[in-house]
Scaffold this active site. Structure first.
Site, PDB file in Angstrom:
ATOM      1  N   GLU A 110       1.099  -1.364   0.049  1.00  0.00           N
ATOM      2  CA  GLU A 110       0.033   0.137  -0.065  1.00  0.00           C
ATOM      3  C   GLU A 110       0.816   1.237   0.013  1.00  0.00           C
ATOM      4  O   GLU A 110       1.858   1.306   0.772  1.00  0.00           O
ATOM      5  CB  GLU A 110      -0.942  -0.206   1.012  1.00  0.00           C
ATOM      6  CG  GLU A 110      -1.769   1.309   1.834  1.00  0.00           C
ATOM      7  CD  GLU A 110      -2.996   0.940   0.694  1.00  0.00           C
ATOM      8  OE1 GLU A 110      -3.420  -0.219   0.185  1.00  0.00           O
ATOM      9  OE2 GLU A 110      -2.827   1.977  -0.158  1.00  0.00           O
TER      10      GLU A 110
ATOM     11  N   ASN B 237       9.569   4.284  -0.107  1.00  0.00           N
ATOM     12  CA  ASN B 237       9.483   4.881   1.023  1.00  0.00           C
ATOM     13  C   ASN B 237      10.900   5.113   1.136  1.00  0.00           C
ATOM     14  O   ASN B 237      11.964   6.166   1.368  1.00  0.00           O
ATOM     15  CB  ASN B 237       9.459   4.158   2.350  1.00  0.00           C
ATOM     16  CG  ASN B 237       8.221   4.333   2.126  1.00  0.00           C
ATOM     17  OD1 ASN B 237       7.014   5.247   1.683  1.00  0.00           O
ATOM     18  ND2 ASN B 237       7.151   3.632   3.109  1.00  0.00           N
TER      19      ASN B 237
ATOM     20  N   CYS C  33       5.954   5.590   9.110  1.00  0.00           N
ATOM     21  CA  CYS C  33       6.628   4.911   8.135  1.00  0.00           C
ATOM     22  C   CYS C  33       7.554   4.788   7.492  1.00  0.00           C
ATOM     23  O   CYS C  33       8.749   3.897   7.851  1.00  0.00           O
ATOM     24  CB  CYS C  33       5.789   5.193   6.836  1.00  0.00           C
ATOM     25  SG  CYS C  33       3.381   4.339   7.413  1.00  0.00           S
TER      26      CYS C  33
ATOM     27  N   ALA D 126      13.232  20.996   2.574  1.00  0.00           N
ATOM     28  CA  ALA D 126      14.431  20.949   3.381  1.00  0.00           C
ATOM     29  C   ALA D 126      14.348  21.566   5.236  1.00  0.00           C
ATOM     30  O   ALA D 126      12.773  22.084   5.511  1.00  0.00           O
ATOM     31  CB  ALA D 126      15.714  22.327   3.295  1.00  0.00           C
TER      32      ALA D 126
HETATM   33  C1  UGA Z   1       4.509   7.623   3.540  1.00  0.00           C
HETATM   34  C2  UGA Z   1       5.034   7.508   2.191  1.00  0.00           C
HETATM   35  O1  UGA Z   1       5.133   8.643   1.418  1.00  0.00           O
HETATM   36  C3  UGA Z   1       3.312   7.020   1.574  1.00  0.00           C
HETATM   37  O2  UGA Z   1       3.774   6.605   0.203  1.00  0.00           O
HETATM   38  C4  UGA Z   1       3.752   5.444   1.811  1.00  0.00           C
HETATM   39  O3  UGA Z   1       3.006   4.902   1.738  1.00  0.00           O
HETATM   40  C5  UGA Z   1       3.003   5.553   3.761  1.00  0.00           C
HETATM   41  O4  UGA Z   1       4.429   6.473   4.463  1.00  0.00           O
HETATM   42  C6  UGA Z   1       3.625   4.285   4.288  1.00  0.00           C
HETATM   43  O5  UGA Z   1       4.202   4.344   4.182  1.00  0.00           O
HETATM   44  O6  UGA Z   1       2.509   3.807   4.717  1.00  0.00           O
HETATM   45  P1  UGA Z   1       3.216  10.034   5.790  1.00  0.00           P
HETATM   46  O7  UGA Z   1       4.440   8.864   6.255  1.00  0.00           O
HETATM   47  O8  UGA Z   1       2.171   9.132   5.531  1.00  0.00           O
HETATM   48  O9  UGA Z   1       3.680   8.745   4.411  1.00  0.00           O
HETATM   49  O10 UGA Z   1       4.381  10.604   5.418  1.00  0.00           O
HETATM   50  P2  UGA Z   1       5.065  12.053   4.540  1.00  0.00           P
HETATM   51  O11 UGA Z   1       4.551  12.830   3.474  1.00  0.00           O
HETATM   52  O12 UGA Z   1       5.809  10.577   2.853  1.00  0.00           O
HETATM   53  O13 UGA Z   1       6.101  12.770   4.634  1.00  0.00           O
HETATM   54  C7  UGA Z   1       6.745  12.354   5.935  1.00  0.00           C
HETATM   55  C8  UGA Z   1       7.333  12.374   6.697  1.00  0.00           C
HETATM   56  O14 UGA Z   1       8.578  13.509   5.661  1.00  0.00           O
HETATM   57  C9  UGA Z   1       7.087  13.871   7.246  1.00  0.00           C
HETATM   58  O15 UGA Z   1       8.111  13.866   8.400  1.00  0.00           O
HETATM   59  C10 UGA Z   1       7.562  15.425   6.795  1.00  0.00           C
HETATM   60  O16 UGA Z   1       7.567  16.224   7.052  1.00  0.00           O
HETATM   61  C11 UGA Z   1       8.838  15.264   6.073  1.00  0.00           C
HETATM   62  N1  UGA Z   1       8.682  15.699   4.936  1.00  0.00           N
HETATM   63  C12 UGA Z   1       8.125  15.151   3.403  1.00  0.00           C
HETATM   64  C13 UGA Z   1      10.085  16.460   4.602  1.00  0.00           C
HETATM   65  O17 UGA Z   1      10.790  16.859   5.718  1.00  0.00           O
HETATM   66  N2  UGA Z   1      10.252  17.450   3.335  1.00  0.00           N
HETATM   67  C14 UGA Z   1       9.388  17.166   2.408  1.00  0.00           C
HETATM   68  O18 UGA Z   1       9.952  17.187   1.197  1.00  0.00           O
HETATM   69  C15 UGA Z   1       8.430  16.123   2.766  1.00  0.00           C
END
Ligand code: UGA
Length: 461
Positions: free
Chosen positions: A152, A217, A269, A261
Site C-alpha cells: 500500500e 519509501n 513509516c 529542507a
Molecule cells: C509515507 C509515504 O509518503 C507513503 O507513500 C507511504 O505509503 C507511507 O509512508 C507508508 O509507508 O505507509 P507518510 O508517512 O504519511 O507517507 O508521510 P509523508 O507525506 O511521506 O511525510 C513523511 C515525513 O517527511 C514527514 O515528517 C514530512 O514532514 C517529511 N517531509 C516530506 C520533509 O521533511 N520534506 C519533504 O519535502 C517532504
C-alpha cells in the site's frame, strides 16, 4: 465480494472503509478494544480527512462491520487482507513481525484444508514486510490459501484518495502460473472500479513487490536527506536552499516533490521502513545499500540536533526557565500522528535543558500532556505565543503558516523565530520585527531592530 481486513490501524481502517465503499461486504478484525469500539460506532480512531464519512457510509449500508477475532464463519470470506502493523523491533533496526505471524496463525487455524487451489480463498498481504516474508506466509498457509503481496502506498492526510485513486497497484504473485492467474483474477475483481478508472496494475513476483514498497519509501527519504544535507552547504555559503530546490526540481528527471529542507522526516513509516531495509540489506550482504541507507537516516536525525542547537543558541547561555513556544507538534500537517515526530523530539530536548515549553497544534494536543507532562499545551495559537522568548514552527499546518506576523509579534516577549520547516515567507516576518531563522536560507535583517548575531545552526550543518 466478502472480504476481511485483519488489523484496523491506519492502513487497515482506511482499506476496510474504502473496500466497503466499492460495494464489498467487509469485516474488519481488530484486537485493540478501544479502537474496535470507535470503529464500530462509525468513528475514525485517528484524524484522517474524509475517513469519517466513509466509515459512516459503511455502517449505514451495513457493508462494514467489525469483530475482535477471526472465527470459522468469518473465514468463509473470498479474500483476507493482512493489514497489521509491522513496527520497528524494540531490540533492533529490523521490523517486528509478531502481529503478522499472529494474524497468519489465526488464519491457518480457521481456514479449511483444500485439495485444489480453485477452492482456496485469497490472502493478500498489505503490511510492509522485509523481503522474503511473503514466501514464508505462503508456506505457512500452503494447502489453505493462495497468497498475493499487494503493498500500500497511502500517505497519512491523503489516505482515502490514495486508496481509491492510487498511482499504481502492485501485485506480487506466486511463481506457479495457474495459481498466479487465479490470484490475479480474484484481486482484479476486488479492485475492479479502481482499475476501470485507469489505475495502472503492475504484476511481479513476491520479492519484487515487497521491495517496491520499501524502495519507494527509502527513495523518498533519500530525497529529503539530500536536500537537508544541501541545506547545510547553503547555510555555510549564504545560498538559499528553498530557491535551490525550486530550481533543481523544475528538471522533470528530478521533480519538485520531497525536496523541502527542514526538520526531516518522521512518522510511522519512512524512518522504520528505511531502517528495516537497511537491516535486511545488511543481512543479505548488500553492504553498499545498507551503509547508504544508514547515512540517509543519520542525516535525517542530524536535522533534529541542528534545530535543537539553533534553539539553544537563540536562548543564550542558560536555557533554564526560558519560555519557548512550539507551533505544530505532529510529524506532518493534517494528521494527529505523533509517532517519531521530529519537532516533538526537539521540544523534549529543550524541556530537558530546562526551557519552559508550550506547544500548540491544531490536532496533536490530545494525549500530549499525558504522554509528556513536561510539555505545556495551549489550544489557541496566539495565546500559546504569550511571553515566548523563542518561537519554533515545527509543523507547517496551514493555519500556522497563515498566522499574522504582527499579531504574533505583539504577544511574544522576544520576536525570535526558527522556521524549522522553511514554510514561511521570511520578508513578511522580518517586516513585522521578527528575527527570522530558516534552515539553509539566509536570515534577513529585521526592519525595526538591529540584526542579531546569526544563529550558528544556520551557518553550519
Ligand atoms: C509515507 C509515504 O509518503 C507513503 O507513500 C507511504 O505509503 C507511507 O509512508 C507508508 O509507508 O505507509 P507518510 O508517512 O504519511 O507517507 O508521510 P509523508 O507525506 O511521506 O511525510 C513523511 C515525513 O517527511 C514527514 O515528517 C514530512 O514532514 C517529511 N517531509 C516530506 C520533509 O521533511 N520534506 C519533504 O519535502 C517532504
Amino acid at each position: 465480494m466478502r472480504l476481511t481486513v485483519i488489523g484496523c490501524g491506519y492502513l487497515g481502517a482506511v482499506h476496510a472503509a474504502a473496500m466497503a465503499d466499492l460495494g464489498h461486504h467487509v469485516l474488519g478484525v481488530e484486537t485493540d478494544p478501544a479502537r474496535l469500539e470507535r470503529l464500530a460506532r462509525g468513528e475514525a480512531p485517528f484524524y484522517e480527512p474524509g475517513l469519517d464519512e466513509l466509515l459512516r457510509r459503511g455502517a449505514r449500508t451495513g457493508r462494514l462491520r467489525y469483530t475482535a477475532a477471526l472465527d470459522a464463519a468469518a473465514a468463509r470470506a473470498d479474500v483476507h487482507f493482512l493489514a497489521v502493523g509491522t513496527p520497528q523491533s524494540p531490540s533492533g533496526r529490523g521490523a517486528d513481525l509478531s502481529h503478522l505471524w499472529r494474524a497468519v496463525d489465526s488464519l491457518a487455524a480457521v481456514l479449511p484444508r483444500c485439495v485444489h487451489p480453485d477452492g482456496m480463498p485469497l490472502v493478500v498481504g498489505k503490511s510492509t514486510v522485509p523481503v522474503g516474508t511473503a514466501q514464508q506466509v505462503a508456506d505457512r498457509l500452503a494447502g489453505r490459501a493462495l497468497v498475493v503481496w499487494n503493498p500500500e502506498f497511502l500517505r497519512e492526510s491523503m489516505a482515502v484518495a490514495d486508496t481509491l485513486s492510487p498511482d499504481r497497484i502492485v501485485y506480487g504473485l506466486p511463481d506457479e502460473t495457474a495459481r498466479a492467474e487465479r490470484a490475479r483474477t480474484i484481486l482484479d475483481e476486488v479492485y475492479a472500479p479502481i482499475l476501470a478508472a485507469g489505475a495502472p496494475r503492475l504484476t511481479m513476483g513476491y520479492q519484487t513487490a515487497e521491495l517496491v514498497k520499501t524502495a519507494a519509501n527509502a527513495f523518498l527519504a533519500t530525497k529529503i536527506s539530500f536536500i537537508n544535507a544541501m541545506s547545510a552547504l547553503c547555510a555555510a555559503t549564504g545560498a538559499d536552499v528553498t530557491v535551490l530546490a525550486d530550481a533543481i526540481g523544475r528538471d522533470a528527471r528530478i521533480g519538485p516533490h520531497f525536496l523541502r529542507a527542514g526538520l526531516g522526516f518522521g512518522g510511522g513509516c519512512l524512518p522504520k521502513d528505511l531502517r528495516g531495509l537497511e537491516q535486511r540489506a545488511a543481512e543479505l550482504g548488500a553492504n553498499g545499500l545498507a551503509s547508504f541507507l544508514g547515512r540517509v537516516d543519520s542525516i535525517n536525525r542530524g536535522q533534529r540536533d541542528r534545530v535543537t542547537q539553533m534553539a539553544l543558541e537563540a536562548l543564550g547561555p542558560d536555557a533554564a526557565g526560558r519560555a519557548v513556544t512550539i507551533l505544530g507538534i505532529t510529524f506532518k500537517p493534517d494528521s494527529d500522528d505523533l509517532r517519531d515526530s521530529p519537532v516533538l523530539e526537539v521540544a523534549l530536548r529543550l524541556a530537558d535543558a530546562g526551557a519552559v515549553v508550550t506547544v500548540h497544534d491544531p490536532r496533536g494536543l490530545a494525549g500530549l500532556s499525558r504522554l509528556h507532562p513536561v510539555l505545556r499545551t495551549q489550544p489557541d495559537a496566539l495565546r500559546a505565543l504569550e511571553g515566548a522568548e523563542l518561537v519554533i514552527l515545527g509543523t507547517e499546518w496551514k493555519e500556522l503558516t497563515d498566522l499574522d506576523p504582527e499579531a504574533a509579534a505583539a504577544r511574544v516577549a522576544r520576536p525570535v523565530l526558527i522556521d524549522a520547516r522553511n514554510a514561511l515567507t521570511p520578508s513578511r516576518w522580518t517586516a513585522a520585527g521578527w528575527d527570522y531563522h530558516g534552515i539553509g536560507r539566509p536570515s534577513e535583517p529585521r526592519r525595526s531592530a538591529p540584526r542579531r548575531r546569526a544563529l550558528a545552526g544556520t551557518m553550519v550543518g
